[in-house]
Scaffold this motif. Structure first.
Motif: not given
Ligand code: ATP
Ligand code: MG
Ligand code: MG
Length: 142
Positions: A8, A10, A12, A38-39, A41, A111-115, A124, A126-127
């Motif tokens: 997944a 994004d 980031s 890549h979503v 959204y 990732g553990s975090r995103g944008l 985050g 999502v994760s």
């Protein structure tokens, strides 16, 4: 080895790092497929800018951002023969989970975090939700 890894992505920092790990794992198996999802959204804050001025200007920024992160992903996955990038739409959590299920992915890497602008929590949203709901192992990279 895994049959089909879903990364997944994004764009980031953590997602790029996660993608590098996905490539490392995919390269172990001679026939392991790697799909980057890549979503589309993207709440306004997620590209680090405000939706000031015309939406045309904003859309141009979004487009440039999308193009550059996709080029980056393409470079990272280039060593994997059975690799591709898919663009999904909607809420990232069900989009990722449904894609993984429908395509028989046996590992999800993210990732553990995103944008997101808020960095208070270790994971985050999502994760967090993908880890909670996925029916296959999830590798969370920080
Ligand atoms: P939040 O979105 O909850 O504000 P965040 O943006 O810091 O927090 P997440 O969105 O959970 O954190 O991002 C964690 C990981 O989830 C990313 O590194 C990426 O792997 C994946 N991810 C998040 N959003 C998307 C997306 N739109 N498309 C694909 N993968 C995504
Ligand atoms: Mg967010
Ligand atoms: Mg996010």
């Amino acid at each position: 080895t895994y049959h089909h890894i879903l990364a997944a992505y994004d764009g980031s920092k953590a997602a790029k790092k996660a993608l590098e790990h996905a490539v490392a794992i995919a390269s172990i198996g001679p026939n392991t497929k790697l799909t980057v999802a890549h979503v589309l959204y993207r709440p306004v804050f997620d590209i680090g800018s405000f939706a000031y001025g015309s939406s045309e200007e904003y859309m141009k920024q979004v487009e440039q951002f999308e193009t550059s992160i996709m080029e980056h992903a393409r470079e990272i996955i280039a060593p994997i023969p059975y690799s591709r990038i898919v663009v999904l739409t909607g809420n990232p959590v069900p989009a990722i989970l449904d894609y993984a299920k429908d395509n028989h992915c046996d590992l999800i890497v993210m990732g553990s975090r995103g944008l997101g602008a808020i960095q208070e929590w270790m994971l985050g949203s999502v994760s967090h939700h993908v880890v909670q709901k996925a029916q296959v192992p999830v590798l969370v990279v920080k």
